[in-house]
Enzyme design. Structure first.
Site, mmCIF file in Angstrom:
data_model
loop_
_atom_site.group_PDB
_atom_site.id
_atom_site.type_symbol
_atom_site.label_atom_id
_atom_site.label_comp_id
_atom_site.label_asym_id
_atom_site.label_seq_id
_atom_site.Cartn_x
_atom_site.Cartn_y
_atom_site.Cartn_z
ATOM 1 N N GLU A 86 29.369 -38.990 -91.703
ATOM 2 C CA GLU A 86 30.743 -39.471 -91.693
ATOM 3 C C GLU A 86 31.236 -40.050 -93.024
ATOM 4 O O GLU A 86 32.405 -39.908 -93.368
ATOM 5 C CB GLU A 86 30.896 -40.550 -90.595
ATOM 6 C CG GLU A 86 30.664 -40.050 -89.189
ATOM 7 C CD GLU A 86 31.759 -39.119 -88.711
ATOM 8 O OE1 GLU A 86 32.938 -39.358 -89.058
ATOM 9 O OE2 GLU A 86 31.427 -38.137 -88.009
ATOM 10 N N SER A 461 21.863 -57.638 -25.266
ATOM 11 C CA SER A 461 21.111 -58.865 -24.978
ATOM 12 C C SER A 461 20.763 -59.679 -26.218
ATOM 13 O O SER A 461 20.351 -60.834 -26.097
ATOM 14 C CB SER A 461 19.823 -58.525 -24.219
ATOM 15 O OG SER A 461 20.133 -57.998 -22.944
#
Length: 803
Positions: A86, A461
């Site tokens: 770059e 239950s």
């Protein structure tokens, strides 16, 4: 001479005019430029990350995958690769490279637009943080001016760090650390030179040079960068030769979670979204949940193992798909439509022999299923019946079938199938409400419906202990006698009378309350609610954290007909397990910002027994003094409200321990612990199976059923479908832990009673045993009854409605 003067001034004017023009433009644009000093405190958009309490990554949310790192964490080879790709003059220029700009101006004059940009790393920082990507002249001038300012304000290391953390590198990866994780599943400092050069090639065009979609172009770009590094003296010939010889190995590793807990992650995500809105996805919050990674893994395995065991008890429904006319070269493509679900892998049957079948798995691996690993596969007919036993592999599978398998060893697999039934499991600390493990279904990929928090089902239950607690707090004792006999109710709004039944259809007559609970006698529960009164009983049951609107105002509520979630049932059981304190379930332990500074700490209400441990935890955070907000302080630790008499919860726990030692959960005796208590639950037609159980460390609830209620089978109950899941989890969770039960509270006494009457046992009787009573409810001594000083107790002292 005059000509030379004219030429001189003309040249000076030609040179000065552009400079003056650019200066004028700079003076014009400068006031509107942002302050580059803000880069010192910039907050990059970083995803939300969810962790377990022991710092295992569960999930991340957000469009941008970003993991900011410091300059010191960037490998030197990567720094050189980026410079080569770059801006090889980055360390020498002052933000602008004149030669690069000259190329850009030439392109502008020749084509009317800027193609290459001529941007330095500093100019890219200016663009990425402050400007748009529009290729216009004014933006380029702003970029130049900002780059010059940035170079004056920051050093090269700071600029480079900003650059590598901001750049987009494809596949939702922003910054080099995220890219390393996404493409290679590891940190940037663990990558070889070849992979570092590959990542360095991405900023130019992340899509064009994507190593997953365009490996050929990526290879050319990578090798060009390596050649530049060689020519610039960053690497030697040997390093270059080794790197260019390396293949492109990048694959999509996603966010790389370390712990499978997607239902937990989704709950945490929703909570964060409610707190912070859309900023939850961009501000880099780190959320630490209360979930323990080992317990969560145990929950995953326990639920899936138990659900597959239930499923296989009811037969094989056949392959997921059949492709009898497909050719071998078509099989890999056909498998691509199938993903792994709950650990079950898709596979294509490629051959059928007398003693095995051969497989092709997604991804190209080969395997086989022996006859022993598939002979269970009797044809499924319905929930209550199966077809005949198969005699050979060809009775079960054929070439071209797509099936589900689980690994056994090596290339060996076991035939299985994705269960049609579903399950949920949650485990909570009864001392503070911390959710320690949670799984809301067999596979989040298959269904993100969280059955722990969203599935409202009748608990059957398993709801009865809350009613029994109301009875124990209103004059009953575990020895109270209640008649287990038929009842008939008439209602003008019903077509027929209601005749409630016990599970087995039988009746036992007068029975002690303790025995009625561990035998789960429905008629006893109805009589208790009748005697207490529906409103009084339901008002009491609200103490366990239930909303009155969720409790139907009728006697059937005594049998567990309220529609409740597993989370609500678990919260209710925490009150029993911790001695009567109302703790509330919570999931998020603390929230940190992306720098690891604390934003919020949960200070949940705890029991007195847990107070010291939690005060130490909060004190640790206070001493760390790493709070983002200087005004933030650790909240005061509240003590949970005592909502039930601890003597009542102790009696109830003693009764629920009998459910395991002699009742409907007797198979849990295999865990060989005396501190376990709980209750099974099964609804009409076996549509829901539950087990809710606990000790002093864990309250764990398991549920099994179909999302669209349907019978699990006439032989399936809470004790057969849900209890095995609970047992597998608790066996691992409690391994190596000492027994932990509620200590005996003051105000209780133990009296030897006659099991047939519930009254004080006659001296010398051989069949008596000790029962636990509150002191004010204890039966009189035998000699006092004999003298006539007290009534005889038993059935004569209870309301007639109970007999």
């Amino acid at each position: 001479m005059r000509f030379l003067k004219i030429l001189f001034w003309s040249l000076l004017a030609l040179i000065s005019a552009p400079i003056m023009g650019l200066t004028a433009i700079a003076l014009y644009l400068s006031p509107g430029l942002p302050d580059v000093e803000t880069l010192r405190d910039v907050q990059l958009q970083t995803p939300l990350r969810i962790y377990s309490t022991d710092s295992k990554l569960i999930a991340e949310f957000g469009e941008m995958r970003r993991i900011p790192i410091s300059y010191g964490q960037v490998p030197e080879n990567f720094i050189n690769a980026i410079l080569a790709a770059e801006d090889d003059n980055f360390l020498n220029h002052h933000g602008v490279d004149p030669m690069g700009l000259l190329r850009a101006v030439t392109e502008l004059v020749q084509t009317g637009s800027i193609q290459t940009g001529g941007s330095t790393i500093t100019m890219q920082v200016a663009k990425n943080y402050f400007l748009t990507s529009d290729r216009v002249f004014s933006r380029k001038l702003n970029e130049i001016l900002l780059a010059l300012q940035i170079e004056r304000s920051l050093n090269k290391r700071e600029i480079f760090e900003l650059y590598v953390n901001k750049i987009y590198l494809g596949n939702r990866a922003y910054g080099i650390e995220a890219a390393a994780q996404v493409y290679y599943g590891t940190s940037i400092d663990q990558l070889p030179l070849s992979d570092l050069a590959m990542i360095a090639g991405l900023p130019k065009a992340p899509s064009r040079y994507n190593p997953i979609s365009n490996p050929e172009r990526t290879l050319l770009r990578r090798d060009w960068i390596l050649g530049r590094m060689l020519s610039l003296g960053y690497i030697d010939q040997a390093e270059y030769d080794e790197a260019v010889a390396s293949p492109i190995t990048a694959t999509n590793h996603g966010s790389n979670p370390e712990l499978e807990a997607p239902y937990v992650a989704e709950m945490a995500r929703l909570e964060m979204l409610s707190k912070f809105g859309d900023k939850a996805y961009t501000n880099g919050y780190h959320v630490y949940t209360t979930v323990d990674s080992e317990l969560q893994t145990l929950a995953n395995v326990s639920l899936r193992t138990g659900l597959m065991s239930y499923d296989q008890r009811h037969g094989y429904r056949g392959p997921e798909a059949r492709h009898p006319d497909s050719k071998p070269d078509e099989w890999p493509e056909l498998l691509k439509d199938y993903r792994g679900l709950g650990g079950l892998l898709p596979a294509m049957v490629t051959g059928v022999a007398d003693d095995k079948v051969t497989l092709l798995l997604r991804g190209g691996a080969l395997g086989e299923i022996t006859w022993e690993a598939m002979r269970w596969a009797r044809p499924h007919l319905n929930a209550n019946s199966m077809g005949p036993n198969p005699n050979k592999p060809a009775d079960v599978l054929a070439v071209g079938d797509i099936v589900r398998v689980v690994p056994v060893e090596g290339i060996q697999f076991r035939l299985t199938q994705v269960p049609e039934a579903q399950s949920a499991l949650i485990s909570i600390s009864p001392q503070d409400g911390a959710i320690q493990a949670l799984i809301g279904g067999f596979s989040f990929v298959e269904s993100n419906y969280n059955r722990v928090t969203q599935a409202r089902r009748q608990p059957g239950s398993s709801f009865k202990p809350f009613l029994y607690a109301a009875a124990l707090d209103n004059g009953y004792s575990p020895a109270s006698m209640v008649n287990d006999a038929p009842l008939v109710f008439f209602d003008d709004y019903l077509d027929s009378a209601w005749r409630p039944q016990n599970s087995g259809g039988d009746f036992l007559g007068p029975i002690r309350l303790r025995e009625a609970l561990y035998r789960s006698r429905n008629l006893v529960s109805i009589r208790l609610m009748q005697d207490l009164g529906v409103d009084k009983a339901l008002s009491y049951i609200e103490r366990f954290g239930f909303s009155r609107s969720d409790l139907p105002r009728n006697l059937s509520a005594s049998l567990g007909t309220p529609e409740l979630t597993p989370l609500q049932i678990a919260q209710g059981y925490t009150v029993i397990a911790n001695g009567g304190y109302a703790v509330k379930p919570y999931l998020i332990e603390r929230i940190e910002d992306y720098n690891g500074q604390i934003l919020e700490v949960t200070a949940a209400a705890v029991t007195p027994a847990a107070r010291e441990r939690h005060e130490e935890r909060l004190s640790h955070y206070a001493q760390a003094a790493n709070f983002t907000d200087a005004d933030f302080t650790i909240p005061e630790l509240p003590i949970a409200e005592e909502v039930v008499d601890p003597r009542t919860t102790y009696q109830l726990t003693s009764m629920l321990q009998d459910v395991i030692t002699r009742g409907t959960a007797v198979r849990a005796r295999a865990l060989q612990r005396k501190d376990l208590a709980g209750k099974t639950g099964t609804t009409n037609d076996q549509k829901d199976a539950w087990f809710a159980g606990y000790n002093g460390d864990f309250v764990t609830v398991a549920w099994v059923g179909f999302d669209q209620p349907s019978t699990l089978g006439r032989r399936e109950y809470g004790g057969t479908a849900a209890l095995p899941i609970w047992m597998d989890f608790m066996a691992g969770a409690l391994d190596g832990r000492p027994e932990h039960s509620q200590p005996i509270p003051e105000g209780l006494t133990s009296v030897r009673i006659d099991p047939a009457t519930g009254r004080t046992s006659r001296p010398g009787a051989s069949d008596g045993f000790f029962e636990i009573f509150k002191e004010e409810d204890a039966p009189p001594a035998w000699d006092e009854i004999e003298s006539g000083a007290y009534p005889s107790g038993g059935s004569d002292s209870l309301p007639q409605g109970l007999f």
